[in-house]
Design a protein around this motif. Structure first.
Motif, short mmCIF file in Angstrom:
data_model
loop_
_atom_site.label_atom_id
_atom_site.label_comp_id
_atom_site.label_asym_id
_atom_site.label_seq_id
_atom_site.Cartn_x
_atom_site.Cartn_y
_atom_site.Cartn_z
N ALA A 93 -44.26 76.42 -43.21
CA ALA A 93 -45.49 76.08 -42.50
C ALA A 93 -46.61 75.88 -43.50
O ALA A 93 -46.58 76.42 -44.60
CB ALA A 93 -45.86 77.19 -41.53
N TYR A 124 -49.63 76.80 -43.03
CA TYR A 124 -50.76 77.68 -42.75
C TYR A 124 -51.34 78.35 -43.99
O TYR A 124 -52.54 78.26 -44.26
CB TYR A 124 -50.40 78.74 -41.72
CG TYR A 124 -51.54 79.68 -41.47
CD1 TYR A 124 -52.58 79.29 -40.63
CD2 TYR A 124 -51.63 80.90 -42.12
CE1 TYR A 124 -53.67 80.10 -40.45
CE2 TYR A 124 -52.73 81.72 -41.94
CZ TYR A 124 -53.74 81.31 -41.10
OH TYR A 124 -54.83 82.11 -40.93
N THR A 125 -50.46 79.00 -44.77
CA THR A 125 -50.98 79.82 -45.88
C THR A 125 -51.77 79.00 -46.90
O THR A 125 -52.91 79.36 -47.18
CB THR A 125 -49.83 80.59 -46.56
OG1 THR A 125 -48.88 80.92 -45.57
CG2 THR A 125 -50.33 81.82 -47.26
N VAL A 166 -65.28 77.38 -47.51
CA VAL A 166 -66.33 78.02 -46.71
C VAL A 166 -67.17 78.96 -47.59
O VAL A 166 -68.39 78.97 -47.53
CB VAL A 166 -65.73 78.77 -45.51
CG1 VAL A 166 -66.78 79.58 -44.79
CG2 VAL A 166 -65.09 77.77 -44.56
N THR A 174 -69.68 69.69 -41.95
CA THR A 174 -69.89 68.27 -41.61
C THR A 174 -69.55 67.39 -42.80
O THR A 174 -69.01 66.30 -42.64
CB THR A 174 -71.35 68.01 -41.20
OG1 THR A 174 -72.17 69.02 -41.74
CG2 THR A 174 -71.50 67.97 -39.72
N ARG A 226 -67.98 70.02 -31.80
CA ARG A 226 -68.04 71.48 -31.90
C ARG A 226 -69.06 71.92 -32.93
O ARG A 226 -69.80 72.87 -32.73
CB ARG A 226 -66.68 72.04 -32.27
CG ARG A 226 -65.75 72.01 -31.11
CD ARG A 226 -64.50 72.74 -31.45
NE ARG A 226 -63.55 72.53 -30.36
CZ ARG A 226 -62.30 72.91 -30.41
NH1 ARG A 226 -61.85 73.49 -31.50
NH2 ARG A 226 -61.51 72.71 -29.39
N LEU A 227 -69.08 71.22 -34.06
CA LEU A 227 -70.02 71.61 -35.11
C LEU A 227 -71.45 71.44 -34.63
O LEU A 227 -72.31 72.28 -34.88
CB LEU A 227 -69.79 70.77 -36.36
CG LEU A 227 -68.56 71.15 -37.17
CD1 LEU A 227 -68.33 70.16 -38.27
CD2 LEU A 227 -68.73 72.55 -37.74
N ASP A 258 -68.45 78.22 -35.05
CA ASP A 258 -68.27 78.84 -36.36
C ASP A 258 -67.57 77.89 -37.33
O ASP A 258 -66.50 77.35 -37.03
CB ASP A 258 -67.44 80.11 -36.20
CG ASP A 258 -67.27 80.85 -37.50
OD1 ASP A 258 -68.18 81.61 -37.83
OD2 ASP A 258 -66.26 80.63 -38.17
N GLU A 259 -68.17 77.70 -38.51
CA GLU A 259 -67.66 76.67 -39.43
C GLU A 259 -66.27 76.99 -39.96
O GLU A 259 -65.44 76.10 -40.11
CB GLU A 259 -68.62 76.51 -40.61
CG GLU A 259 -69.97 76.03 -40.19
CD GLU A 259 -70.59 75.09 -41.19
OE1 GLU A 259 -70.17 75.13 -42.36
OE2 GLU A 259 -71.48 74.34 -40.80
N HIS A 260 -66.04 78.25 -40.24
CA HIS A 260 -64.76 78.62 -40.82
C HIS A 260 -63.61 78.29 -39.86
O HIS A 260 -62.67 77.59 -40.21
CB HIS A 260 -64.79 80.12 -41.13
CG HIS A 260 -63.59 80.60 -41.90
ND1 HIS A 260 -63.49 81.86 -42.37
CD2 HIS A 260 -62.46 79.98 -42.26
CE1 HIS A 260 -62.33 82.00 -43.01
NE2 HIS A 260 -61.69 80.86 -42.94
N LEU A 261 -63.73 78.79 -38.63
CA LEU A 261 -62.67 78.55 -37.65
C LEU A 261 -62.48 77.07 -37.40
O LEU A 261 -61.37 76.56 -37.35
CB LEU A 261 -63.02 79.25 -36.34
CG LEU A 261 -62.56 80.69 -36.19
CD1 LEU A 261 -63.00 81.24 -34.86
CD2 LEU A 261 -61.06 80.79 -36.33
N VAL A 262 -63.60 76.36 -37.27
CA VAL A 262 -63.52 74.94 -36.94
C VAL A 262 -62.86 74.16 -38.07
O VAL A 262 -61.98 73.33 -37.83
CB VAL A 262 -64.94 74.39 -36.64
CG1 VAL A 262 -64.89 72.88 -36.57
CG2 VAL A 262 -65.46 74.95 -35.34
N LEU A 268 -60.82 75.30 -40.32
CA LEU A 268 -59.42 75.69 -40.39
C LEU A 268 -58.63 74.96 -39.30
O LEU A 268 -57.55 74.40 -39.55
CB LEU A 268 -59.31 77.21 -40.22
CG LEU A 268 -57.95 77.84 -40.48
CD1 LEU A 268 -57.48 77.47 -41.87
CD2 LEU A 268 -58.02 79.34 -40.34
N ASP A 269 -59.19 74.96 -38.11
CA ASP A 269 -58.52 74.31 -36.99
C ASP A 269 -58.31 72.83 -37.30
O ASP A 269 -57.22 72.29 -37.12
CB ASP A 269 -59.38 74.48 -35.73
CG ASP A 269 -58.75 73.84 -34.52
OD1 ASP A 269 -57.51 73.78 -34.47
OD2 ASP A 269 -59.49 73.40 -33.62
N LEU A 307 -55.60 72.27 -39.94
CA LEU A 307 -54.25 72.52 -39.46
C LEU A 307 -53.79 71.40 -38.53
O LEU A 307 -52.64 70.96 -38.57
CB LEU A 307 -54.19 73.87 -38.74
CG LEU A 307 -54.28 75.08 -39.66
CD1 LEU A 307 -54.44 76.35 -38.85
CD2 LEU A 307 -53.04 75.18 -40.54
#
Lengths: 352, 388
Positions: free
Chosen positions: B307, B309-310, B320, B327, B361-362, B367-371, B373-374, B377
């Motif tokens: 995967a 992910y890591t 971040v 943006t 979303r931004l 939250d910038e980190h989650l967004v 990352l999402d 991925l």
């Protein structure tokens, strides 16, 4: 006094990392100072740098601060109380304190400052500086109100905007300011700072412990210093492998994560709800709860569903900002997570 | 209200000197008081306005006939809307008369419906003041006043509709000029009362000309390609480009301080270092290509069973922590992926859909980190699945 405040560098020269940035700020302070937009993650040292820059601009006079309380009247005759931290040379405001009425404060206050010239003839600069905290939480209206003010009154006024991200700052403001990015310190830099503080406090410094704290803090210097202090406060003898006490709320969140992993049932969601409420009533921001919970859950699950979990976490985090009752979204995330996990486990069963 | 620093300066000059020596007076004054270059090089007459040929020629003609329609200027930021109307007003009235004949209101002023009803209306009502013979000989001084409503798109609908009748009733003695970024935010009845002028983003040639002339006037040394980079990052916004140029000049020690009494004198930077392309990018918040490369690499599909992910989460965490704005990550990733030859149309479709959602979303403040990352991925998932 906490270590964080006690050992906060007071001048640009005593800042330990990003020396290039410090030099730049110094060059700016001694030349022609522009409007600044300072951005970077929390605990990277934005505020510390700005205070040091102000000192460079005006000398030690900026450290004599007083807190003013001002009353503003909105167009609908509502009275707003607003606190201003001020010295002779600068003002510091957090307009997001007054929510939707920040526009009124920006319009009234900045104009007032901008239209009066520096009285003190001995002052090093002819302008006053207004530091605006949490500029990314300013409403659109308030930002629009800043636009022309920034140009028109530039001889009397300089703005320093502090923000964690530039995403919510409207383009016209960005094009009027000098963007200054303050990156978080690297792990090594944090270790250095911790060692330095330890030395000044005459503590027995352990390299291994400092490193662990630095890693654990996620490159957030403020957090690292608080953890550092907590470890020394709680243990008489500190060794390299002394456990790091997590903050209460973090401990509770990891407990929630464990519970979620242990049993996947509606009854468990109910139990978790009580804990989530507990966190919320202690004023832990819902975004922090969701984010921490996500990153606690991620190591516990299989690689194949990690992407999905992040997707939903981001989805519900977005919802948190749009909605106004956080508990729904937090719970929805928990439920969604359980469902993802269950589906994944079911699939595994079929495979056998 | 209409007075700003710039006008003050102009007025003093006009009192002191005739129009030919204006430029010099302005510059010597600017030297002992640091002024942003954006203000310093704001066009002083219609002829100085860069690149808006069509608009300028129309305005010039109205200047000769001394009959102005109501106007609506619209266009992206930094294209010279405010500069044009200020320059026009100055050519019409001259600095003296401008005080009484022009009312400038912008978003920093209270502009609720009550203001429109009282202040604007009262100003519109006032009869035309007579002009001195000396002034009249130098400037056209047409018999009407101008009300400039800057950033009109941030006015409420109610306030805008309150303007409707006012505009017509007093049209004999008052002209309105509305300035906005988005013409769609101006209600139709208002828009139909105005003649519209579109300000287009500056094209490369004109922007280059202007920037080089400023760099030369200020004596800024720069590497080759700096101007090109400025044009690229500013995206047609001349103000942004000039601000960046000035910031870079300051940062690079191009500003040399000399103590003369109490005053700090600002030198054009003959002794300072050169501006580099990288410093312009840093000021503009552009992420280094290397970081984007790392992110791209981490998103590459892995050999079967692994995967992404890591690696992705590690890179994202660093991005971040380094404070890069999400943006900007989005924008640069977009430029990379959309023009990439490795992807087929279907993949690009899906990626653009992801980007649009993430952008929303931004803007909503997620939250910038989650967004980030999402986003990474999901893009990685698309990259891995060519949809064959």
């Amino acid at each position: 006094m906490l270590f964080v405040d006690k050992h906060r560098p007071k001048t640009l020269d005593s800042l330990t990392y990003h020396s290039e940035l410090s030099d730049r700020l110094k060059a700016l302070a001694n030349g022609d100072f522009p409007h600044l937009l300072v951005y970077g993650p929390p605990g990277a040292g934005k505020k510390t740098r700005i205070i040091a820059t102000l000192k460079e601009l005006y000398g030690p006079g900026v450290e004599k601060i007083k807190i003013d309380s001002r009353v503003f009247t909105t167009t609908s005759n509502r009275k707003l109380e607003f606190n201003i931290v001020a010295s002779v040379y600068h003002l510091e405001i957090t307009p997001s304190d007054v929510g939707n009425y920040d526009r009124v404060v920006i319009q009234d206050l900045l104009k007032e400052v901008a239209q009066t010239q520096q009285v003190d003839l001995a002052a090093k600069q002819r302008f006053k500086v207004v530091v605006i905290n949490e500029a990314d939480h300013l409403s659109r209206d308030a930002q629009a109100a800043l636009r022309r003010t920034m140009e028109k009154y530039s001889p009397n006024l300089r703005l320093i905007l502090l923000a964690t991200s530039t995403a919510n700052i409207i383009a016209p403001i960005r094009s009027r300011t000098l963007l200054v990015r303050v990156a978080a310190p690297s792990t090594d830099e944090i270790v250095e700072v911790l060692k330095g503080v330890g030395k000044m406090e005459k503590l027995e410094v352990r390299e291994g412990l400092c490193r662990r704290i630095a890693v654990e803090s996620g490159r957030n210097l403020r957090r690292a210093l608080l953890m550092f202090e907590a470890v020394y406060a709680q243990n008489e003898v500190v060794k390299d492998n002394t456990p790091l006490p997590p903050p209460d709320w973090e401990a509770l969140i990891s407990q929630i994560a464990d519970e979620i992993m242990a049993e996947h049932s509606p009854a468990r969601i109910l139990q978790v709800r009580a804990k989530l409420y507990d966190l919320l009533t202690h004023c832990i921001p819902p975004t922090v709860i969701l984010k921490t919970l996500t990153f606690k859950l991620i190591p516990k699950i299989d690689d194949t569903i990690k992407a999905d979990v992040i997707k939903w976490s981001a989805f519900f985090e977005h919802r948190l900002h749009l909605g106004n009752k956080p508990i729904f979204h937090l719970e929805a995330f928990v439920a969604k997570f359980l469902r993802l996990l269950e589906t994944y486990l079911m699939d595994m069963d079929y495979d056998f | 209200m209409a007075s700003n620093f710039f006008d003050l300066k102009k007025r003093k000059e006009a009192a002191a000197a005739s129009s030919s020596s204006k430029q010099k007076a302005g510059q010597s004054q600017a030297a002992d008081r640091p002024v942003p270059w954006v203000e310093k090089y704001r066009p002083k007459s219609l002829n100085d306005v860069t690149a808006q040929d069509h608009t300028i020629s129309v305005l010039r003609r109205t200047l000769q006939s001394s009959n102005l329609p109501h106007m609506l200027f619209y266009g992206p930021p930094g294209t010279g809307k405010t500069s044009t109307i200020l320059a026009l007003a100055k050519e019409l009235y001259g600095p003296e008369l401008m005080k009484t004949r022009v009312l400038e209101l912008n978003a920093s002023d209270e502009r609720g419906i009550s203001i429109v009803r009282e202040k604007v209306k009262n100003f519109a009502k006032i009869a035309i003041s007579s002009t001195s013979a000396a002034n009249a000989s130098k400037y056209p001084c047409p018999p009407y006043k101008i009300i400039i409503l800057d950033e009109a798109d941030s006015m409420t609908q109610d306030a805008q509709s309150a303007l409707r009748r006012t505009m017509e009733t007093y049209s004999k003695i008052t002209r309105f000029c509305l300035i906005c970024n988005y013409v769609t935010r101006i209600i139709d009845p208002l828009a139909s009362r105005c003649s519209k002028f579109r300000f287009k983003p500056l094209d490369e040639g004109n922007a280059r000309l202007r920037l080089s002339s400023i760099a030369e006037a200020e004596g800024v040394k720069h590497q080759d390609g700096v101007i090109d980079t400025l044009i690229k990052v500013a995206d047609g916004d001349l103000r942004k480009a000039i601000t960046f140029l000035q910031s870079a000049a300051r940062l690079h020690g191009a500003v040399v301080k000399e103590k003369t009494g109490d005053d700090m004198e600002v030198d054009g930077g003959a002794k300072g270092g050169e501006i580099t392309v990288r410093s312009i990018e840093e000021i503009a918040g552009v992420i280094p290509e290397k970081t984007i490369d790392e992110l791209m690499q981490s998103m590459e599909p892995r050999p079967h069973g692994q995967a992404v992910y890591t690696p992705v989460s590690t890179v994202v965490q660093d991005i971040v922590a380094d404070g890069w704005s999400a943006t900007q990550v989005l924008l640069q990733l977009y430029n990379r992926l959309v023009f990439s030859d490795m992807l087929n149309g279907d993949q690009k479709n899906r990626i653009v859909a992801i980007f649009s959602e993430i952008d929303k979303r931004l803007v909503d403040g997620a939250d910038e980190h989650l967004v980030t990352l999402d986003m990474s991925l999901r893009v990685a998932a698309v990259l891995g699945d060519s949809g064959s």
